[in-house]
Design a protein around this motif. Structure first.
Motif, PDB file in Angstrom:
ATOM      1  N   UNK A  68      51.038  30.164  -5.939  1.00  0.00           N
ATOM      2  CA  UNK A  68      52.252  29.368  -5.632  1.00  0.00           C
ATOM      3  C   UNK A  68      52.638  28.879  -4.243  1.00  0.00           C
ATOM      4  N   UNK A  69      52.292  29.434  -3.410  1.00  0.00           N
ATOM      5  CA  UNK A  69      52.360  28.810  -2.279  1.00  0.00           C
ATOM      6  C   UNK A  69      51.202  27.678  -1.699  1.00  0.00           C
ATOM      7  N   UNK A  70      49.935  27.772  -2.307  1.00  0.00           N
ATOM      8  CA  UNK A  70      49.057  26.915  -2.085  1.00  0.00           C
ATOM      9  C   UNK A  70      49.497  25.397  -2.975  1.00  0.00           C
ATOM     10  N   UNK A  71      50.193  25.781  -4.391  1.00  0.00           N
ATOM     11  CA  UNK A  71      50.583  24.442  -4.846  1.00  0.00           C
ATOM     12  C   UNK A  71      51.708  23.710  -4.252  1.00  0.00           C
ATOM     13  N   UNK A  72      52.586  24.535  -3.411  1.00  0.00           N
ATOM     14  CA  UNK A  72      53.576  24.111  -2.386  1.00  0.00           C
ATOM     15  C   UNK A  72      53.023  23.153  -1.669  1.00  0.00           C
ATOM     16  N   UNK A  73      51.682  23.682  -0.949  1.00  0.00           N
ATOM     17  CA  UNK A  73      51.602  22.771   0.368  1.00  0.00           C
ATOM     18  C   UNK A  73      50.821  21.536  -0.364  1.00  0.00           C
ATOM     19  N   UNK A  74      50.205  21.563  -1.572  1.00  0.00           N
ATOM     20  CA  UNK A  74      49.403  20.404  -2.111  1.00  0.00           C
ATOM     21  C   UNK A  74      50.537  19.356  -2.590  1.00  0.00           C
ATOM     22  N   UNK A  75      51.732  19.843  -3.090  1.00  0.00           N
ATOM     23  CA  UNK A  75      52.715  18.915  -3.667  1.00  0.00           C
ATOM     24  C   UNK A  75      53.809  18.497  -2.519  1.00  0.00           C
ATOM     25  N   UNK A  76      53.888  19.188  -1.385  1.00  0.00           N
ATOM     26  CA  UNK A  76      54.723  18.586  -0.309  1.00  0.00           C
ATOM     27  C   UNK A  76      54.048  18.101   0.567  1.00  0.00           C
ATOM     28  N   UNK A  77      52.978  18.404   1.059  1.00  0.00           N
ATOM     29  CA  UNK A  77      52.067  17.774   2.298  1.00  0.00           C
ATOM     30  C   UNK A  77      50.801  17.272   1.863  1.00  0.00           C
ATOM     31  N   UNK A  78      50.443  17.509   0.713  1.00  0.00           N
ATOM     32  CA  UNK A  78      48.986  17.002   0.252  1.00  0.00           C
ATOM     33  C   UNK A  78      48.049  17.840   1.017  1.00  0.00           C
ATOM     34  N   UNK A  79      48.235  19.141   1.506  1.00  0.00           N
ATOM     35  CA  UNK A  79      47.257  19.732   2.166  1.00  0.00           C
ATOM     36  C   UNK A  79      46.587  20.631   1.178  1.00  0.00           C
ATOM     37  N   UNK A  80      45.366  21.047   1.312  1.00  0.00           N
ATOM     38  CA  UNK A  80      44.557  21.875   0.316  1.00  0.00           C
ATOM     39  C   UNK A  80      44.263  23.357   1.052  1.00  0.00           C
ATOM     40  N   UNK A  81      44.819  24.363   0.529  1.00  0.00           N
ATOM     41  CA  UNK A  81      44.302  25.590   1.013  1.00  0.00           C
ATOM     42  C   UNK A  81      43.493  26.643   0.012  1.00  0.00           C
ATOM     43  N   UNK A  82      43.003  27.558   0.397  1.00  0.00           N
ATOM     44  CA  UNK A  82      42.167  28.479  -0.384  1.00  0.00           C
ATOM     45  C   UNK A  82      42.993  29.953  -0.239  1.00  0.00           C
ATOM     46  N   UNK A  83      42.936  30.698  -1.209  1.00  0.00           N
ATOM     47  CA  UNK A  83      43.591  32.075  -1.319  1.00  0.00           C
ATOM     48  C   UNK A  83      43.428  32.833   0.249  1.00  0.00           C
ATOM     49  N   UNK A  84      42.083  32.683   0.381  1.00  0.00           N
ATOM     50  CA  UNK A  84      41.650  33.461   1.831  1.00  0.00           C
ATOM     51  C   UNK A  84      42.163  32.821   3.029  1.00  0.00           C
ATOM     52  N   UNK A  85      43.092  31.746   3.158  1.00  0.00           N
ATOM     53  CA  UNK A  85      43.708  30.956   4.110  1.00  0.00           C
ATOM     54  C   UNK A  85      45.244  31.248   4.140  1.00  0.00           C
ATOM     55  N   UNK A  86      45.717  32.154   3.296  1.00  0.00           N
ATOM     56  CA  UNK A  86      47.143  32.297   3.151  1.00  0.00           C
ATOM     57  C   UNK A  86      47.210  33.887   3.188  1.00  0.00           C
ATOM     58  N   UNK A  87      48.343  34.361   4.228  1.00  0.00           N
ATOM     59  CA  UNK A  87      48.835  35.700   4.262  1.00  0.00           C
ATOM     60  C   UNK A  87      50.315  35.579   3.906  1.00  0.00           C
ATOM     61  N   UNK A  88      50.733  36.567   2.931  1.00  0.00           N
ATOM     62  CA  UNK A  88      52.223  36.728   2.814  1.00  0.00           C
ATOM     63  C   UNK A  88      52.760  37.853   3.640  1.00  0.00           C
ATOM     64  N   UNK A  89      53.696  37.732   4.526  1.00  0.00           N
ATOM     65  CA  UNK A  89      54.450  38.652   5.257  1.00  0.00           C
ATOM     66  C   UNK A  89      55.788  38.995   5.155  1.00  0.00           C
ATOM     67  N   UNK A  90      55.895  40.048   5.946  1.00  0.00           N
ATOM     68  CA  UNK A  90      57.547  40.264   5.587  1.00  0.00           C
ATOM     69  C   UNK A  90      58.419  39.621   6.348  1.00  0.00           C
ATOM     70  N   UNK A  91      58.506  38.239   6.047  1.00  0.00           N
ATOM     71  CA  UNK A  91      59.278  37.541   6.650  1.00  0.00           C
ATOM     72  C   UNK A  91      58.415  36.558   7.744  1.00  0.00           C
ATOM     73  N   UNK A  92      58.988  35.312   7.651  1.00  0.00           N
ATOM     74  CA  UNK A  92      58.177  34.657   8.834  1.00  0.00           C
ATOM     75  C   UNK A  92      58.033  35.070  10.391  1.00  0.00           C
ATOM     76  N   UNK A  93      59.011  35.683  10.649  1.00  0.00           N
ATOM     77  CA  UNK A  93      59.068  36.507  11.821  1.00  0.00           C
ATOM     78  C   UNK A  93      58.042  37.425  12.178  1.00  0.00           C
TER      79      UNK A  93
END
Length: 395
Positions: A75-100
């Motif tokens: 979902x985050x990958x799709x968000x980046x593609x739709x909003x900024x036209x940036x392509x990421x792979x799953x191994x380039x994403x980490x979900x954390x306990x808040x942005x902080x």
């Protein structure tokens, strides 16, 4: 018992001090208006709440992968593609306990003792503290009010040393609401590429933009800048999910892997049901996001004019986030206070209005006030502030 040196060196939060004082006065029965809120006053959209409840009912209450659910990463990958036209792979994403937490984890894996991180002022209060906790040294450069609180490439060039590891760019900014253009980001990016600086791009307020301004991520400007950038974002501000604690980082796979390894030993994983809520936030309707943005813009336009008419107040009109950051040095001087912190304290004591002193953001002549509360309360608060200033000046 002696506490660790790293924790003992932390700077106390002026925001929390004012909040505590405001709560104390409320408990005594006083009518306190607090404008320190760093969160939207809207509830989380119902379809997100429903998705979280459904996930629990379906048994999704167990551990998840340390770096986040695969579905949420997608979902985050799709968000980046739709909003900024940036392509990421799953191994380039980490979900954390808040942005902080994403920022904290990033600095822990990035910095060694003595490494430097360039931080523009005014800054969000946790940036320098997180750098110090990781053994690094904050290096401050002033975003001048005359330049909408934004830094220049020349300032970055002058601040870089052989120890400089990274720079933080927060656009839109907390506390100023300032927003960098694509041209400004490109020029900053050129300096970062020249000196091989990692760019930490905090974009948590990207959905809260006003007027004809547009959000641009520095990572979308070129492949080289994308490779040199870690984007920090989350659903807290955009979808009014501050308490859900879901943020993420996107960027270099090696850095993300290290962050994931560290997270596995600190949080195990982000809360499962909150992750399913975040999936619904990005995959579902975005209408509530726009409704909230429009409400904030309406408040901004109405209260800005009231604010700048207060004697001794001047303010750059923000283009994003939900804060006003007026310079009140003249008002403090006119009312007989030695500094803005004393002015803020007296305002709370006498008129029961809680503002956040800018000293906590590296800008001691300013205060931060949030318009993420009802228009009626903001207008009443500013009426009290004006009364306070005029009563002191005319005394």
């Amino acid at each position: 018992m002696k506490l660790s040196t790293r924790v003992s060196a932390l700077t106390p939060s002026t925001t929390l001090a004012i909040t505590a004082k405001a709560k104390e006065l409320r408990a005594q029965g006083h009518d306190v208006i607090g404008l320190g809120a760093g969160e939207p006053d809207f509830n989380t959209p119902q379809h997100i709440i429903d998705a979280a409840v459904q996930s629990m009912n379906e048994g999704h209450t167990k551990y998840t992968p340390a770096g986040g659910l695969a579905e949420l990463k997608q979902s985050i990958i799709e968000k980046f593609k739709n909003d900024q036209d940036i392509t990421y792979q799953p191994n380039e994403i980490i979900v954390c306990t808040g942005a902080k937490h994403a920022l904290y984890t990033l600095f822990q894996v990035l910095l060694d003792e003595g490494d430097e991180v360039v931080i523009p002022t005014p800054y969000w209060v946790s940036y320098p503290e997180q750098v110090k906790l990781a053994g690094g040294n904050p290096v401050y450069i002033e975003g001048k009010e005359s330049n909408d609180f934004k830094i220049t490439p020349e300032q970055v060039e002058a601040a870089v040393s052989e120890k400089t590891k990274a720079i933080i760019i927060n656009s839109p900014s907390n506390p100023t609401g300032s927003l960098y253009s694509a041209e400004e980001l490109q020029k900053l990016g050129d300096v970062c590429l020249k000196h091989d600086l990692l760019i930490v791009s905090d974009e948590i307020y990207e959905k809260l933009i006003y007027g004809d301004a547009k959000h641009v991520s520095i990572a979308q400007l070129s492949n080289k800048l994308k490779e040199q950038t870690i984007i920090i974002n989350g659903v807290s501000k955009s979808h009014s999910m501050t308490g859900w604690r879901i943020g993420y980082a996107a960027g270099n796979a090696e850095i993300v892997k290290a962050m994931t390894n560290l997270a596995s030993h600190s949080t195990s994983n982000p809360t499962s049901l909150a992750q399913y809520g975040a999936i619904a936030a990005y995959d579902g309707t975005q209408e509530p996001v726009e409704t909230m943005r429009q409400a904030f813009e309406e408040r901004l336009n109405k209260v800005y004019e009231q604010l700048i008419n207060i004697p001794g107040f001047s303010c750059v009109k923000p283009k994003g986030a939900f804060y006003l950051f007026p310079n009140v040095k003249e008002a403090a001087e006119k009312t007989g206070y030695s500094n803005v912190d004393e002015f803020v304290k007296a305002l709370l004591d006498e008129e029961k209005v809680a503002l956040v002193p800018g000293s906590g953001f590296g800008a001691p002549d300013n205060v931060r006030l949030s318009y993420a509360t009802s228009l009626e309360l903001i207008e009443e608060a500013l009426t009290r502030v004006e009364r306070f200033v005029k009563s002191k000046v005319n005394a």
